[in-house]
Design a protein around this motif. Structure first.
Motif, PDB file in Angstrom:
ATOM      1  N   MET A 101       0.834  -1.186   0.000  1.00 17.20           N
ATOM      2  CA  MET A 101       0.000   0.000   0.000  1.00 17.20           C
ATOM      3  C   MET A 101       0.878   1.248   0.000  1.00 17.20           C
ATOM      4  O   MET A 101       1.870   1.302   0.704  1.00 17.20           O
ATOM      5  CB  MET A 101      -0.888   0.022   1.246  1.00 17.20           C
ATOM      6  N   VAL A 102       0.497   2.201  -0.806  1.00 15.07           N
ATOM      7  CA  VAL A 102       1.212   3.466  -0.891  1.00 15.07           C
ATOM      8  C   VAL A 102       0.269   4.569  -0.439  1.00 15.07           C
ATOM      9  O   VAL A 102      -0.873   4.653  -0.902  1.00 15.07           O
ATOM     10  CB  VAL A 102       1.702   3.733  -2.333  1.00 15.07           C
ATOM     11  N   ASP A 103       0.742   5.411   0.464  1.00 12.45           N
ATOM     12  CA  ASP A 103      -0.043   6.513   0.998  1.00 12.45           C
ATOM     13  C   ASP A 103       0.053   7.701   0.048  1.00 12.45           C
ATOM     14  O   ASP A 103       1.142   8.118  -0.343  1.00 12.45           O
ATOM     15  CB  ASP A 103       0.495   6.887   2.385  1.00 12.45           C
ATOM     16  N   THR A 104      -1.095   8.277  -0.316  1.00  8.52           N
ATOM     17  CA  THR A 104      -1.123   9.409  -1.251  1.00  8.52           C
ATOM     18  C   THR A 104      -1.518  10.717  -0.566  1.00  8.52           C
ATOM     19  O   THR A 104      -1.773  11.706  -1.236  1.00  8.52           O
ATOM     20  CB  THR A 104      -2.115   9.130  -2.406  1.00  8.52           C
ATOM     21  N   ARG A 105      -1.573  10.753   0.769  1.00  5.38           N
ATOM     22  CA  ARG A 105      -1.985  11.981   1.465  1.00  5.38           C
ATOM     23  C   ARG A 105      -1.081  13.158   1.136  1.00  5.38           C
ATOM     24  O   ARG A 105      -1.558  14.270   0.965  1.00  5.38           O
ATOM     25  CB  ARG A 105      -2.013  11.762   2.977  1.00  5.38           C
TER      26      ARG A 105
ATOM     27  N   LEU B  29       0.393  13.780  -1.499  1.00  2.35           N
ATOM     28  CA  LEU B  29       0.121  14.197  -2.867  1.00  2.35           C
ATOM     29  C   LEU B  29      -1.061  15.158  -2.934  1.00  2.35           C
ATOM     30  O   LEU B  29      -1.070  16.095  -3.720  1.00  2.35           O
ATOM     31  CB  LEU B  29      -0.154  12.956  -3.725  1.00  2.35           C
ATOM     32  N   GLY B  30      -2.031  14.941  -2.076  1.00  5.01           N
ATOM     33  CA  GLY B  30      -3.238  15.763  -2.114  1.00  5.01           C
ATOM     34  C   GLY B  30      -4.101  15.384  -3.291  1.00  5.01           C
ATOM     35  O   GLY B  30      -3.759  14.525  -4.095  1.00  5.01           O
ATOM     36  N   ARG B  31      -5.222  16.038  -3.411  1.00  4.05           N
ATOM     37  CA  ARG B  31      -6.134  15.752  -4.522  1.00  4.05           C
ATOM     38  C   ARG B  31      -6.161  16.904  -5.513  1.00  4.05           C
ATOM     39  O   ARG B  31      -7.142  17.111  -6.205  1.00  4.05           O
ATOM     40  CB  ARG B  31      -7.527  15.462  -3.990  1.00  4.05           C
ATOM     41  N   GLN B  32      -5.085  17.633  -5.562  1.00  2.00           N
ATOM     42  CA  GLN B  32      -4.998  18.763  -6.491  1.00  2.00           C
ATOM     43  C   GLN B  32      -4.306  18.295  -7.766  1.00  2.00           C
ATOM     44  O   GLN B  32      -3.136  17.910  -7.740  1.00  2.00           O
ATOM     45  CB  GLN B  32      -4.210  19.894  -5.848  1.00  2.00           C
ATOM     46  N   PRO B  33      -5.022  18.319  -8.898  1.00  2.00           N
ATOM     47  CA  PRO B  33      -4.407  17.881 -10.152  1.00  2.00           C
ATOM     48  C   PRO B  33      -3.127  18.653 -10.449  1.00  2.00           C
ATOM     49  O   PRO B  33      -3.034  19.849 -10.240  1.00  2.00           O
ATOM     50  CB  PRO B  33      -5.480  18.193 -11.199  1.00  2.00           C
ATOM     51  N   GLY B  34      -2.141  17.928 -10.894  1.00  2.00           N
ATOM     52  CA  GLY B  34      -0.844  18.529 -11.220  1.00  2.00           C
ATOM     53  C   GLY B  34       0.213  18.281 -10.171  1.00  2.00           C
ATOM     54  O   GLY B  34       1.400  18.407 -10.445  1.00  2.00           O
TER      55      GLY B  34
ATOM     56  N   VAL C  20      -5.297   9.130  -9.176  1.00  4.05           N
ATOM     57  CA  VAL C  20      -3.838   9.179  -9.098  1.00  4.05           C
ATOM     58  C   VAL C  20      -3.264   8.281 -10.185  1.00  4.05           C
ATOM     59  O   VAL C  20      -3.587   7.089 -10.250  1.00  4.05           O
ATOM     60  CB  VAL C  20      -3.332   8.721  -7.706  1.00  4.05           C
ATOM     61  N   LEU C  21      -2.427   8.868 -11.029  1.00  2.00           N
ATOM     62  CA  LEU C  21      -1.755   8.116 -12.088  1.00  2.00           C
ATOM     63  C   LEU C  21      -0.419   7.635 -11.542  1.00  2.00           C
ATOM     64  O   LEU C  21       0.405   8.437 -11.114  1.00  2.00           O
ATOM     65  CB  LEU C  21      -1.545   8.987 -13.327  1.00  2.00           C
TER      66      LEU C  21
ATOM     67  N   ASP D 262     -11.314  -1.168 -13.475  1.00  2.00           N
ATOM     68  CA  ASP D 262     -10.625  -0.021 -12.903  1.00  2.00           C
ATOM     69  C   ASP D 262     -10.089  -0.338 -11.518  1.00  2.00           C
ATOM     70  O   ASP D 262     -10.601  -1.208 -10.816  1.00  2.00           O
ATOM     71  CB  ASP D 262     -11.573   1.183 -12.808  1.00  2.00           C
ATOM     72  N   TYR D 263      -9.055   0.415 -11.127  1.00  2.00           N
ATOM     73  CA  TYR D 263      -8.514   0.340  -9.774  1.00  2.00           C
ATOM     74  C   TYR D 263      -8.953   1.595  -9.033  1.00  2.00           C
ATOM     75  O   TYR D 263      -9.024   2.677  -9.620  1.00  2.00           O
ATOM     76  CB  TYR D 263      -6.985   0.264  -9.800  1.00  2.00           C
ATOM     77  N   TYR D 264      -9.243   1.452  -7.744  1.00  2.00           N
ATOM     78  CA  TYR D 264      -9.719   2.573  -6.950  1.00  2.00           C
ATOM     79  C   TYR D 264      -8.834   2.765  -5.727  1.00  2.00           C
ATOM     80  O   TYR D 264      -8.296   1.796  -5.169  1.00  2.00           O
ATOM     81  CB  TYR D 264     -11.169   2.340  -6.508  1.00  2.00           C
ATOM     82  N   LEU D 265      -8.714   4.030  -5.320  1.00  5.82           N
ATOM     83  CA  LEU D 265      -8.022   4.348  -4.072  1.00  5.82           C
ATOM     84  C   LEU D 265      -8.865   3.838  -2.912  1.00  5.82           C
ATOM     85  O   LEU D 265     -10.095   3.890  -2.956  1.00  5.82           O
ATOM     86  CB  LEU D 265      -7.844   5.862  -3.935  1.00  5.82           C
ATOM     87  N   GLU D 266      -8.213   3.341  -1.903  1.00  2.00           N
ATOM     88  CA  GLU D 266      -8.896   2.924  -0.670  1.00  2.00           C
ATOM     89  C   GLU D 266      -8.617   4.003   0.361  1.00  2.00           C
ATOM     90  O   GLU D 266      -7.623   3.944   1.076  1.00  2.00           O
ATOM     91  CB  GLU D 266      -8.369   1.568  -0.220  1.00  2.00           C
ATOM     92  N   GLY D 267      -9.478   5.018   0.392  1.00  2.00           N
ATOM     93  CA  GLY D 267      -9.213   6.195   1.213  1.00  2.00           C
ATOM     94  C   GLY D 267      -8.100   6.980   0.529  1.00  2.00           C
ATOM     95  O   GLY D 267      -8.244   7.440  -0.585  1.00  2.00           O
ATOM     96  N   ASP D 268      -6.964   7.115   1.216  1.00  2.00           N
ATOM     97  CA  ASP D 268      -5.798   7.770   0.622  1.00  2.00           C
ATOM     98  C   ASP D 268      -4.721   6.752   0.250  1.00  2.00           C
ATOM     99  O   ASP D 268      -3.593   7.124  -0.063  1.00  2.00           O
ATOM    100  CB  ASP D 268      -5.209   8.796   1.601  1.00  2.00           C
TER     101      ASP D 268
END
Length: 181
Positions: free
Chosen positions: A1-5, A7-12, A53-54, A108-114
């Motif tokens: 599992m990789v945490d994406t917090r 990264l935020g949800r701001q594109p770019g 998230v790509l 498709d793959y989905y984020l599980e929370g962050d």
């Protein structure tokens, strides 16, 4: 599992991750494998996009195999590239999609929370990168079809006499006497 917090949800926004993981189960084909418990190094780039998230990355590891010609064991480096989009989980109220889109959700793959689970994506990329017919060398002569000896060790004088296949004997007699039919 990789945490994406982070990264935020701001594109770019983008960040890179380098991680070493242990293979939880063998990734294998008929002649090659990355054994259970072996380490794989992951170089990842996570990019926030509108849909999710790509993840673009490379998995580096070591594979074990048998030469498909002479059956000698071999071990070599493996590199598998992958890219996958992990979508944000959509609420029922937010999704304005039609029923036609529902069939695509299974792929498709989905984020599980962050968090995103890279396990299936890495497994698929590594298994697809494994060679179907691994060779110990491009000029491997293989094994003798008659006696099974390794031809690289047998030498140039290795042979088994005339050795004409009995199934071709009828054609040989026609070739020796073309007038007979």
């Amino acid at each position: 599992m990789v945490d994406t917090r982070q990264l935020g949800r701001q594109p770019g926004s983008m960040r890179t991750v380098n991680r070493i993981v242990t293979v939880p189960e063998a990734f294998e084909t008929a002649m090659a494998s990355v054994p259970k418990g072996q380490e794989i190094e992951l170089d990842l780039r996570l990019e926030a996009v509108m849909e999710g998230v790509l993840v673009t990355g490379t998995a580096h590891g070591r594979l074990n195999a048998e030469c498909s010609r002479c059956l000698d064991p071999l071990s070599e480096e493996l590199e598998a590239d992958f890219q996958e989009l992990y979508r944000y989980a959509a609420d029922e109220e937010e999704s304005g999609g039609s029923d036609e889109d529902a069939g695509d959700e299974d792929e498709d793959y989905y984020l599980e929370g962050d968090l995103l689970d890279l396990g299936p994506v890495i497994r698929d990329a590594v298994v697809l990168a494994l060679p179907l017919s691994p060779l110990c060398g491009p000029d491997c002569p293989g094994l003798c079809a008659e006696c099974g000896v390794k031809l690289a060790d047998a030498g140039p004088d290795h042979g088994h006499g005339d050795g004409v296949d009995p199934r071709w004997e009828a054609l040989r007699s026609i070739a020796e006497d073309p007038g007979q039919q």
